[in-house]
Every structure is written in structure tokens, then in C-alpha cells.
Write a protein that holds these residues in place. Structure first.
Motif, PDB file in Angstrom:
ATOM      1  N   THR A 189      28.405  34.510 -13.670  1.00 12.03           N
ATOM      2  CA  THR A 189      29.781  34.146 -13.999  1.00 12.03           C
ATOM      3  C   THR A 189      29.833  33.491 -15.374  1.00 12.03           C
ATOM      4  O   THR A 189      28.810  33.159 -15.970  1.00 12.03           O
ATOM      5  CB  THR A 189      30.373  33.149 -12.976  1.00 12.03           C
ATOM      6  OG1 THR A 189      29.875  31.829 -13.229  1.00 12.03           O
ATOM      7  CG2 THR A 189      30.044  33.553 -11.546  1.00 12.03           C
ATOM      8  N   GLU A 190      31.069  33.271 -15.839  1.00 12.03           N
ATOM      9  CA  GLU A 190      31.313  32.526 -17.075  1.00 12.03           C
ATOM     10  C   GLU A 190      31.735  31.086 -16.774  1.00 12.03           C
ATOM     11  O   GLU A 190      32.158  30.366 -17.679  1.00 12.03           O
ATOM     12  CB  GLU A 190      32.393  33.228 -17.906  1.00 12.03           C
ATOM     13  CG  GLU A 190      32.007  34.623 -18.370  1.00 12.03           C
ATOM     14  CD  GLU A 190      30.782  34.615 -19.275  1.00 12.03           C
ATOM     15  OE1 GLU A 190      30.684  33.721 -20.134  1.00 12.03           O
ATOM     16  OE2 GLU A 190      29.916  35.497 -19.101  1.00 12.03           O
ATOM     17  N   VAL A 191      31.639  30.674 -15.531  1.00 18.62           N
ATOM     18  CA  VAL A 191      32.003  29.311 -15.143  1.00 18.62           C
ATOM     19  C   VAL A 191      31.053  28.321 -15.810  1.00 18.62           C
ATOM     20  O   VAL A 191      29.826  28.471 -15.713  1.00 18.62           O
ATOM     21  CB  VAL A 191      31.958  29.158 -13.607  1.00 18.62           C
ATOM     22  CG1 VAL A 191      32.267  27.720 -13.196  1.00 18.62           C
ATOM     23  CG2 VAL A 191      32.931  30.126 -12.942  1.00 18.62           C
ATOM     24  N   TRP A 192      31.608  27.301 -16.482  1.00 18.57           N
ATOM     25  CA  TRP A 192      30.742  26.272 -17.059  1.00 18.57           C
ATOM     26  C   TRP A 192      30.175  25.410 -15.923  1.00 18.57           C
ATOM     27  O   TRP A 192      30.904  24.908 -15.078  1.00 18.57           O
ATOM     28  CB  TRP A 192      31.486  25.387 -18.053  1.00 18.57           C
ATOM     29  CG  TRP A 192      30.586  24.275 -18.529  1.00 18.57           C
ATOM     30  CD1 TRP A 192      30.681  22.959 -18.229  1.00 18.57           C
ATOM     31  CD2 TRP A 192      29.382  24.430 -19.291  1.00 18.57           C
ATOM     32  NE1 TRP A 192      29.619  22.265 -18.766  1.00 18.57           N
ATOM     33  CE2 TRP A 192      28.815  23.141 -19.424  1.00 18.57           C
ATOM     34  CE3 TRP A 192      28.740  25.513 -19.871  1.00 18.57           C
ATOM     35  CZ2 TRP A 192      27.624  22.926 -20.123  1.00 18.57           C
ATOM     36  CZ3 TRP A 192      27.557  25.300 -20.560  1.00 18.57           C
ATOM     37  CH2 TRP A 192      27.019  24.015 -20.684  1.00 18.57           C
ATOM     38  N   LEU A 193      28.856  25.239 -15.906  1.00 18.91           N
ATOM     39  CA  LEU A 193      28.163  24.600 -14.785  1.00 18.91           C
ATOM     40  C   LEU A 193      27.452  23.329 -15.204  1.00 18.91           C
ATOM     41  O   LEU A 193      26.729  23.308 -16.203  1.00 18.91           O
ATOM     42  CB  LEU A 193      27.142  25.577 -14.195  1.00 18.91           C
ATOM     43  CG  LEU A 193      26.177  25.035 -13.131  1.00 18.91           C
ATOM     44  CD1 LEU A 193      26.928  24.617 -11.871  1.00 18.91           C
ATOM     45  CD2 LEU A 193      25.111  26.077 -12.803  1.00 18.91           C
ATOM     46  N   GLU A 194      27.667  22.268 -14.429  1.00 23.90           N
ATOM     47  CA  GLU A 194      26.847  21.059 -14.511  1.00 23.90           C
ATOM     48  C   GLU A 194      26.443  20.684 -13.090  1.00 23.90           C
ATOM     49  O   GLU A 194      27.083  21.091 -12.116  1.00 23.90           O
ATOM     50  CB  GLU A 194      27.596  19.921 -15.223  1.00 23.90           C
ATOM     51  CG  GLU A 194      28.046  20.314 -16.623  1.00 23.90           C
ATOM     52  CD  GLU A 194      28.546  19.162 -17.494  1.00 23.90           C
ATOM     53  OE1 GLU A 194      28.200  17.989 -17.204  1.00 23.90           O
ATOM     54  OE2 GLU A 194      29.271  19.436 -18.466  1.00 23.90           O
ATOM     55  N   ILE A 195      25.358  19.923 -12.964  1.00 25.46           N
ATOM     56  CA  ILE A 195      24.779  19.585 -11.660  1.00 25.46           C
ATOM     57  C   ILE A 195      24.696  18.072 -11.518  1.00 25.46           C
ATOM     58  O   ILE A 195      24.377  17.370 -12.491  1.00 25.46           O
ATOM     59  CB  ILE A 195      23.369  20.188 -11.520  1.00 25.46           C
ATOM     60  CG1 ILE A 195      23.412  21.718 -11.641  1.00 25.46           C
ATOM     61  CG2 ILE A 195      22.721  19.784 -10.195  1.00 25.46           C
ATOM     62  CD1 ILE A 195      22.035  22.355 -11.747  1.00 25.46           C
ATOM     63  N   THR A 196      24.969  17.584 -10.318  1.00 28.44           N
ATOM     64  CA  THR A 196      24.823  16.150 -10.030  1.00 28.44           C
ATOM     65  C   THR A 196      23.903  15.950  -8.833  1.00 28.44           C
ATOM     66  O   THR A 196      24.037  16.646  -7.811  1.00 28.44           O
ATOM     67  CB  THR A 196      26.187  15.505  -9.734  1.00 28.44           C
ATOM     68  OG1 THR A 196      26.998  15.561 -10.896  1.00 28.44           O
ATOM     69  CG2 THR A 196      26.017  14.044  -9.320  1.00 28.44           C
ATOM     70  N   THR A 197      22.985  15.000  -8.950  1.00 26.30           N
ATOM     71  CA  THR A 197      22.146  14.573  -7.824  1.00 26.30           C
ATOM     72  C   THR A 197      22.293  13.070  -7.646  1.00 26.30           C
ATOM     73  O   THR A 197      21.985  12.295  -8.560  1.00 26.30           O
ATOM     74  CB  THR A 197      20.673  14.935  -8.045  1.00 26.30           C
ATOM     75  OG1 THR A 197      20.535  16.358  -8.161  1.00 26.30           O
ATOM     76  CG2 THR A 197      19.816  14.453  -6.884  1.00 26.30           C
ATOM     77  N   LEU A 198      22.818  12.673  -6.492  1.00 26.52           N
ATOM     78  CA  LEU A 198      22.929  11.263  -6.137  1.00 26.52           C
ATOM     79  C   LEU A 198      21.565  10.796  -5.649  1.00 26.52           C
ATOM     80  O   LEU A 198      21.034  11.337  -4.668  1.00 26.52           O
ATOM     81  CB  LEU A 198      23.983  11.095  -5.043  1.00 26.52           C
ATOM     82  CG  LEU A 198      24.279   9.670  -4.574  1.00 26.52           C
ATOM     83  CD1 LEU A 198      25.180   8.962  -5.578  1.00 26.52           C
ATOM     84  CD2 LEU A 198      24.951   9.702  -3.194  1.00 26.52           C
ATOM     85  N   LEU A 199      20.988   9.812  -6.319  1.00 31.37           N
ATOM     86  CA  LEU A 199      19.651   9.346  -5.958  1.00 31.37           C
ATOM     87  C   LEU A 199      19.743   8.231  -4.917  1.00 31.37           C
ATOM     88  O   LEU A 199      20.345   7.187  -5.168  1.00 31.37           O
ATOM     89  CB  LEU A 199      18.900   8.856  -7.193  1.00 31.37           C
ATOM     90  CG  LEU A 199      18.587   9.932  -8.241  1.00 31.37           C
ATOM     91  CD1 LEU A 199      17.761   9.334  -9.375  1.00 31.37           C
ATOM     92  CD2 LEU A 199      17.848  11.116  -7.613  1.00 31.37           C
ATOM     93  N   ILE A 200      19.138   8.468  -3.748  1.00 35.09           N
ATOM     94  CA  ILE A 200      19.173   7.515  -2.644  1.00 35.09           C
ATOM     95  C   ILE A 200      17.777   6.923  -2.477  1.00 35.09           C
ATOM     96  O   ILE A 200      16.808   7.663  -2.255  1.00 35.09           O
ATOM     97  CB  ILE A 200      19.617   8.202  -1.344  1.00 35.09           C
ATOM     98  CG1 ILE A 200      20.969   8.887  -1.555  1.00 35.09           C
ATOM     99  CG2 ILE A 200      19.695   7.191  -0.202  1.00 35.09           C
ATOM    100  CD1 ILE A 200      21.431   9.684  -0.352  1.00 35.09           C
ATOM    101  N   PRO A 201      17.639   5.611  -2.593  1.00 34.35           N
ATOM    102  CA  PRO A 201      16.311   4.993  -2.531  1.00 34.35           C
ATOM    103  C   PRO A 201      15.526   5.408  -1.294  1.00 34.35           C
ATOM    104  O   PRO A 201      15.995   5.307  -0.161  1.00 34.35           O
ATOM    105  CB  PRO A 201      16.622   3.487  -2.514  1.00 34.35           C
ATOM    106  CG  PRO A 201      17.919   3.378  -3.247  1.00 34.35           C
ATOM    107  CD  PRO A 201      18.691   4.614  -2.856  1.00 34.35           C
ATOM    108  N   GLY A 202      14.301   5.917  -1.535  1.00 36.99           N
ATOM    109  CA  GLY A 202      13.404   6.291  -0.461  1.00 36.99           C
ATOM    110  C   GLY A 202      13.709   7.605   0.218  1.00 36.99           C
ATOM    111  O   GLY A 202      12.979   8.013   1.127  1.00 36.99           O
ATOM    112  N   GLN A 203      14.761   8.291  -0.206  1.00 37.05           N
ATOM    113  CA  GLN A 203      15.172   9.531   0.464  1.00 37.05           C
ATOM    114  C   GLN A 203      14.965  10.776  -0.392  1.00 37.05           C
ATOM    115  O   GLN A 203      14.516  11.803   0.103  1.00 37.05           O
ATOM    116  CB  GLN A 203      16.645   9.437   0.885  1.00 37.05           C
ATOM    117  CG  GLN A 203      16.962   8.268   1.805  1.00 37.05           C
ATOM    118  CD  GLN A 203      16.233   8.348   3.127  1.00 37.05           C
ATOM    119  OE1 GLN A 203      16.106   9.420   3.719  1.00 37.05           O
ATOM    120  NE2 GLN A 203      15.741   7.217   3.612  1.00 37.05           N
TER     121      GLN A 203
END
Length: 357
Positions: A211-225
Motif C-alpha cells: 500500500t501507499e499508507v504511511w506507516l509508523e509502529i508503536t510498542t508499549l514497553l511493560i517492565p518484565g513483560q
């Protein structure tokens, strides 16, 4: 209750209806709802119960989605509905996404009204956020069609948990997406989200390569997980080798909420460590979020290393790109979507009311 004919389902031989929107494949008897709670069986069909209804509207900086490379500094009209097709125990918007009180959706707007409101409020885009737009895909697509008529962009903030056919239809209407890659193990997805990793990776592959969709990624960092060096290394290496170095990756801070209140918040040191791992893997744009971190919020030119956009949280302090996204220092074009910068929207967040239909 507002009901709207839903798409992506079929009738089973045993009389149940199967929802074909996402990998949960909910099979419904008469009167039942899917796991998302908002897609329901009505007679021998399926309806979306939240079409035209919202949990609220706000004008936000686009950086809050977070999107750092999609018309930086612009304003976005953000809204969500209710329900979600994952069951994340750490949900940061659980009061919206887990809502089973449909009468709390007091704000109403037709797609035409919502697109007109975005233009009136000076928003360059509309973001489907707060809860996952996959579960209200029909409403989001109808809004996107009206937005296109008004030259308003549309943004999906999603976990990407969706089947292939609806994925192609839904994202054909989107201009940008931030996909929440919650972790890089199926065990995490199964135990903490009630889902699986591979469908999300499929969505990321599809968006970037088809696709031509502009993509960004998010990762929520959870301590120990999901914050070990090993897992972060695997995640960053996958983004680098499968998607490439120019897909922005945001590591954001967890705060104790919903069913995981006993854990500590994510430390600034953990976010900085994750960012170093991403940069070491070869990614050009790795950010930290939900904390004050000037370096972690700043965009640098991958060619000359100069500051391209300096940020303090969501506020833009300096901007050194031309209207095409070219570095003022060396001329290198940065990945993303840009325009002539006229000063950022800033950190403010403005709740708004839209008149009912």
C-alpha cells in the motif's frame, strides 16, 4: 441503540453467524455479540451498534497518535467509539475500549458532519483512535470517504488485528497508520491480549509492501513483560529486515492501569535502552514516548546526523526540513509526508462537541 448493517460475515451450517472481520472468528447465536461487544447478530445478519456514535472528540497534535513523519506539527481531529477485539490486560484506554455501556456514547456525528468539522477546526486529518477502528471499520470507511471529498487525510491507530479481505478494504481508505506492535512473542499476545502475533505481522507486511499508507509502529514497553534486550533485539531486527530502516518505531512508557496495576511504570532508562537497540539494528527513526526526552523525540537526518525536527514531547521546537521533507543541511529527503511548515500545533489538546445529526 443505533444499528448499521455490518460487513464481513457468513452463515454457518449449524445456524450460527461467523464474523469474518478479525482472527477471533466469533460465531454467534441469535442475540449474541462478538468479543468486541459492538458487532452483534440481529436476525440472520450482523450489525455494527456504534455507527455514528463516539466516546468523544478532541483536536490533538498529530505527534500524539504518535506520527512523527506525517505532516509534522499539524492538527488532527481524534475520536473513538467503544469496544475492542483484543483483551489487553494493560489497556491504557480501558474505560473506552472495554466499555459495555453503550449509552455513554453521547457524542454523535454523521460522516459528513465529522469531515466538515475537521475542516472547520483547521485539522489536516481525522484519526480513528482511543479504541481500535477495526471494530468500527464500516463507520471509519464511511467517514474516510467524506474526508476525501474535503481533502482531509485519515489516520488509523490500530493493533492491526484483522483478516486479509477486510484489511485490504479498510486500509484502502487510510492515508496513514500507527500499528501497535505490542510485543514480539506469541506468548505475550496470547496471555496478555487474548490474541496472536502473526496476524499483526501480516498487517505490517501488507501496509508497507502493498500500500501507499504511511506507516509508523508503536510498542508499549511493560517492565518484565516485553522489555528484555533479547526480545527488543528480535523486534528491531524484524522491522529492519522485513520492513526496512525508514519505518519509524516508537517505544512508549507504560503506566499501571486496568488489570496490571501492580507493575511499576516504565523507566526513562528502559526507553533509552530500547532506542539504542533500535538504532544499533540500523533503524533510522527510533523514538521514545510518554516521557520528556528531548533526544528521544528528535528526528535526525539519517545522512548527515543534523537535527531535522526538535521536539519536546509533542511540541516542535525547531524545524529544519523543506516542504518536500528535504534536510536543510544536506538535502537528503527524509521518509514521510511533509508540507511547508507554518509552526506546529503544539502540545495542546482541545476537547470539542459536534452537533448531533
Amino acid at each position: 441503540m443505533t444499528a448499521y448493517s455490518a460487513r464481513w460475515w457468513h452463515l454457518l451450517d449449524d445456524g450460527r453467524i461467523q464474523c469474518d472481520l478479525c482472527p477471533r472468528d466469533c460465531r454467534l447465536h441469535a442475540g449474541q455479540r462478538g468479543a468486541c461487544f459492538v458487532r452483534a447478530r440481529e436476525g440472520d445478519g450482523m450489525v455494527l451498534t456504534t455507527w455514528g456514535r463516539s466516546s468523544g472528540f478532541c483536536v490533538d497534535p498529530i505527534e500524539k497518535k504518535p506520527l512523527n513523519h506525517f505532516y509534522p506539527g499539524s492538527a488532527v481531529l481524534s475520536f473513538g467509539t467503544a469496544g475492542c477485539n483484543l483483551a489487553c490486560k494493560f489497556c491504557q484506554n480501558w474505560d473506552i475500549s472495554k466499555s459495555r455501556e453503550m449509552d455513554t456514547l453521547a457524542d454523535q456525528a454523521s460522516p459528513e458532519q465529522l469531515a466538515a468539522a475537521a475542516r472547520r477546526l483547521g485539522c489536516q486529518s481525522v484519526a480513528f483512535t482511543y479504541n481500535d477502528p477495526v471494530v468500527f471499520a464500516e463507520y471509519a470507511m464511511d467517514i474516510a470517504a467524506c474526508c476525501r471529498e474535503q481533502s482531509i487525510k485519515t489516520v488509523a491507530v490500530s493493533a492491526g488485528y484483522i483478516h486479509d479481505v477486510p484489511r485490504r478494504e479498510f486500509f484502502s481508505w487510510m492515508d496513514a497508520a500507527n500499528i501497535d506492535l505490542k510485543a514480539f512473542t506469541d506468548q505475550f499476545y496470547f496471555k496478555l491480549c487474548g490474541g496472536h502475533l502473526e496476524p499483526v505481522l501480516d498487517t505490517l507486511r501488507y501496509l508497507h509492501h502493498e500500500t501507499e499508507v504511511w506507516l509508523e509502529i508503536t510498542t508499549l514497553l511493560i517492565p518484565g513483560q516485553n522489555d528484555s534486550d533479547q526480545e527488543l533485539g528480535l523486534l528491531c531486527d524484524w522491522v529492519m529486515t522485513t520492513l526496512g530502516p525508514e519505518v519509524p518505531l516508537h517505544f512508549t512508557a507504560f503506566h499501571p492501569d486496568y488489570k496490571m496495576t501492580a507493575l511499576a511504570p516504565t523507566s526513562a532508562a528502559t526507553l533509552a535502552r530500547a532506542r539504542r537497540i533500535g538504532l544499533a539494528a540500523g533503524l533510522h527513526y527510533v523514538y521514545t514516548g510518554n516521557v520528556h526526552d528531548a533526544e528521544g523525540g528528535t528526528t535526525r537526518c539519517p545522512a548527515c546526523g543534523s537535527v531535522a525536527i526538535e521536539r519536546d514531547w509533542y511540541a516542535i521546537l525547531a524545524y529544519h526540513l523543506d516542504e518536500t521533507g528535504g534536510c536543510e543541511h544536506c538535502g537528503t529527503l527524509l521518509a514521510g509526508c511533509y508540507q511547508r511548515f507554518q509552526g506546529g500545533f503544539g502540545r495542546k489538546r482541545i476537547p470539542v462537541r459536534l452537533a448531533g445529526p
